[in-house]
Write a protein that holds these residues in place. Sequence first.
Motif, PDB file in Angstrom:
ATOM      1  N   GLY A 148       0.830  -1.192   0.000  1.00 30.49           N
ATOM      2  CA  GLY A 148       0.000   0.000   0.000  1.00 30.49           C
ATOM      3  C   GLY A 148       0.865   1.241   0.000  1.00 30.49           C
ATOM      4  N   LEU A 149       0.209   2.371   0.163  1.00 32.44           N
ATOM      5  CA  LEU A 149       0.883   3.658   0.155  1.00 32.44           C
ATOM      6  C   LEU A 149       0.547   4.416   1.428  1.00 32.44           C
ATOM      7  N   SER A 150       1.311   5.459   1.664  1.00 34.72           N
ATOM      8  CA  SER A 150       1.074   6.318   2.817  1.00 34.72           C
ATOM      9  C   SER A 150       1.280   7.760   2.378  1.00 34.72           C
ATOM     10  N   ASN A 151       0.321   8.610   2.718  1.00 33.27           N
ATOM     11  CA  ASN A 151       0.388  10.036   2.396  1.00 33.27           C
ATOM     12  C   ASN A 151       0.389  10.306   0.896  1.00 33.27           C
ATOM     13  N   ALA A 152      -0.175   9.388   0.105  1.00 36.08           N
ATOM     14  CA  ALA A 152      -0.169   9.526  -1.345  1.00 36.08           C
ATOM     15  C   ALA A 152      -1.350  10.362  -1.832  1.00 36.08           C
ATOM     16  N   GLU A 153      -1.113  11.120  -2.884  1.00 34.78           N
ATOM     17  CA  GLU A 153      -2.162  11.876  -3.567  1.00 34.78           C
ATOM     18  C   GLU A 153      -2.691  11.042  -4.734  1.00 34.78           C
ATOM     19  N   PRO A 154      -3.850  11.429  -5.300  1.00 38.15           N
ATOM     20  CA  PRO A 154      -4.455  10.621  -6.360  1.00 38.15           C
ATOM     21  C   PRO A 154      -3.522  10.231  -7.497  1.00 38.15           C
ATOM     22  N   LEU A 155      -2.729  11.156  -8.015  1.00 41.96           N
ATOM     23  CA  LEU A 155      -1.850  10.803  -9.124  1.00 41.96           C
ATOM     24  C   LEU A 155      -0.821   9.760  -8.720  1.00 41.96           C
ATOM     25  N   HIS A 156      -0.368   9.787  -7.469  1.00 41.87           N
ATOM     26  CA  HIS A 156       0.597   8.789  -7.016  1.00 41.87           C
ATOM     27  C   HIS A 156       0.003   7.395  -7.100  1.00 41.87           C
ATOM     28  N   TRP A 157      -1.198   7.208  -6.530  1.00 39.59           N
ATOM     29  CA  TRP A 157      -1.745   5.850  -6.514  1.00 39.59           C
ATOM     30  C   TRP A 157      -2.273   5.445  -7.886  1.00 39.59           C
ATOM     31  N   GLN A 158      -2.745   6.401  -8.671  1.00 41.71           N
ATOM     32  CA  GLN A 158      -3.250   6.040  -9.994  1.00 41.71           C
ATOM     33  C   GLN A 158      -2.144   5.487 -10.885  1.00 41.71           C
ATOM     34  N   VAL A 159      -0.965   6.083 -10.797  1.00 45.18           N
ATOM     35  CA  VAL A 159       0.163   5.610 -11.603  1.00 45.18           C
ATOM     36  C   VAL A 159       0.628   4.241 -11.128  1.00 45.18           C
ATOM     37  N   LEU A 160       0.818   4.086  -9.826  1.00 48.98           N
ATOM     38  CA  LEU A 160       1.338   2.829  -9.298  1.00 48.98           C
ATOM     39  C   LEU A 160       0.310   1.697  -9.392  1.00 48.98           C
ATOM     40  N   ALA A 161      -0.962   2.040  -9.305  1.00 49.10           N
ATOM     41  CA  ALA A 161      -2.004   1.015  -9.346  1.00 49.10           C
ATOM     42  C   ALA A 161      -2.155   0.375 -10.728  1.00 49.10           C
ATOM     43  N   LEU A 186     -11.285  11.128  -0.614  1.00 47.54           N
ATOM     44  CA  LEU A 186     -11.825   9.898  -0.025  1.00 47.54           C
ATOM     45  C   LEU A 186     -12.684   9.133  -1.028  1.00 47.54           C
ATOM     46  N   GLN A 187     -13.491   9.856  -1.789  1.00 43.41           N
ATOM     47  CA  GLN A 187     -14.307   9.188  -2.805  1.00 43.41           C
ATOM     48  C   GLN A 187     -13.433   8.563  -3.883  1.00 43.41           C
ATOM     49  N   ALA A 188     -12.338   9.239  -4.230  1.00 41.39           N
ATOM     50  CA  ALA A 188     -11.429   8.701  -5.239  1.00 41.39           C
ATOM     51  C   ALA A 188     -10.775   7.413  -4.740  1.00 41.39           C
ATOM     52  N   MET A 189     -10.386   7.385  -3.467  1.00 46.38           N
ATOM     53  CA  MET A 189      -9.792   6.167  -2.922  1.00 46.38           C
ATOM     54  C   MET A 189     -10.820   5.048  -2.848  1.00 46.38           C
ATOM     55  N   GLN A 190     -12.035   5.402  -2.479  1.00 45.74           N
ATOM     56  CA  GLN A 190     -13.090   4.397  -2.418  1.00 45.74           C
ATOM     57  C   GLN A 190     -13.342   3.801  -3.797  1.00 45.74           C
ATOM     58  N   ALA A 191     -13.385   4.657  -4.818  1.00 46.44           N
ATOM     59  CA  ALA A 191     -13.601   4.184  -6.181  1.00 46.44           C
ATOM     60  C   ALA A 191     -12.455   3.307  -6.664  1.00 46.44           C
ATOM     61  N   ALA A 192     -11.240   3.577  -6.154  1.00 47.92           N
ATOM     62  CA  ALA A 192     -10.064   2.804  -6.551  1.00 47.92           C
ATOM     63  C   ALA A 192      -9.897   1.538  -5.724  1.00 47.92           C
ATOM     64  N   GLY A 193     -10.790   1.341  -4.756  1.00 50.47           N
ATOM     65  CA  GLY A 193     -10.701   0.147  -3.923  1.00 50.47           C
ATOM     66  C   GLY A 193      -9.624   0.208  -2.870  1.00 50.47           C
ATOM     67  N   LEU A 194      -9.211   1.417  -2.483  1.00 47.25           N
ATOM     68  CA  LEU A 194      -8.174   1.580  -1.468  1.00 47.25           C
ATOM     69  C   LEU A 194      -8.796   1.787  -0.095  1.00 47.25           C
ATOM     70  N   ARG A 236     -17.950   8.085   9.807  1.00 44.85           N
ATOM     71  CA  ARG A 236     -19.075   8.540   8.975  1.00 44.85           C
ATOM     72  C   ARG A 236     -18.624   8.862   7.551  1.00 44.85           C
ATOM     73  N   LEU A 237     -17.319   8.977   7.338  1.00 48.62           N
ATOM     74  CA  LEU A 237     -16.782   9.374   6.041  1.00 48.62           C
ATOM     75  C   LEU A 237     -16.829   8.222   5.035  1.00 48.62           C
ATOM     76  N   PRO A 238     -16.834   8.543   3.736  1.00 49.70           N
ATOM     77  CA  PRO A 238     -16.845   7.508   2.696  1.00 49.70           C
ATOM     78  C   PRO A 238     -15.651   6.557   2.834  1.00 49.70           C
ATOM     79  N   GLY A 239     -15.910   5.282   2.616  1.00 51.62           N
ATOM     80  CA  GLY A 239     -14.847   4.300   2.697  1.00 51.62           C
ATOM     81  C   GLY A 239     -14.592   3.770   4.082  1.00 51.62           C
ATOM     82  N   ASN A 240     -15.352   4.265   5.071  1.00 57.42           N
ATOM     83  CA  ASN A 240     -15.196   3.794   6.449  1.00 57.42           C
ATOM     84  C   ASN A 240     -13.732   3.791   6.881  1.00 57.42           C
ATOM     85  N   PRO A 241     -13.103   4.972   6.973  1.00 55.22           N
ATOM     86  CA  PRO A 241     -11.678   5.037   7.343  1.00 55.22           C
ATOM     87  C   PRO A 241     -11.377   4.286   8.638  1.00 55.22           C
ATOM     88  N   LEU A 242     -10.254   3.614   8.644  1.00 56.82           N
ATOM     89  CA  LEU A 242      -9.823   2.844   9.809  1.00 56.82           C
ATOM     90  C   LEU A 242      -8.821   3.682  10.588  1.00 56.82           C
TER      91      LEU A 242
END
Length: 282
Positions: A148-161, A186-194, A236-242
Amino acid sequence: MRQPLLLGMMRLLDYPELAAPQALLGFIERCVERGLNGFDHANIYGLGECEARFGAALRLRPQLRQDLELISKADIVPSSLDLSRWRVKHYNSAASYLNQALESSLARLGVERLDGFLLHRPDPLLQVEEVTRALQAMLASGKVGWIGLSNAEPLHWQVLARELPLRCNQIELSLLAQQPAWGGQLQAMQAAGLQVLAWSPLAGGQFPPALQQALGEVATALQATPTQVALAWLRRLPGNPLPILGSLRQARIDEALAGSELQLDAPTWFYLAEAARGIKAP
């Protein structure tokens, strides 16, 4: 990751009562009994000493390993560990460094496998193909269960994913760090399955007076505690943050667990968000 929260090991050295291996083992065992089996490490926590102490405790009861989910992270090089003439904090995502960091974490923890391995911070010098090959090899070797990643922005995970089966992204998220909730991250991570892992979910206990008052009001109304309400705000946030709880005090852990089923309705969520931000919703 079915547990209600993860336990962050960054501040393990701040708890002298957990310094002895037997004492730390007892703490780990109590957590597992309560359904908390996820422990979040990094190779730089305590400059490696946090992993070493955890490993010393685990060696007293090796069979406990099968009940644990061990996560570690790497790519940050603190200035004290920089061997160059500059002695500067920097990031290193080179395959050789990541492989060395993994082997060192395994040795300190005294295990053959990490359940999860994360890139700790986005490295502006990251070479996608090199990192991809290195992480794929870790998975293939069986020394890492997932990545996984830590402190990543959308472009970071989109490229690596594109080439990697990323499991999660660990980000700062709390009532005082709300931007991911408002900017679509958060919605972007949820859509990406993260899975969203939230570090510093209680903002290090630095809630300002106005927010403390609002948390107290909501806590009284819901027969809960301010800490439980703050964690419910996250859930309460999208993706049920842990949440990754930074405190290793048993009382704080028990408090968080006791409120793990608390739910907030939308008006309550926005009331707290407004109290923290000092501005009304747009």
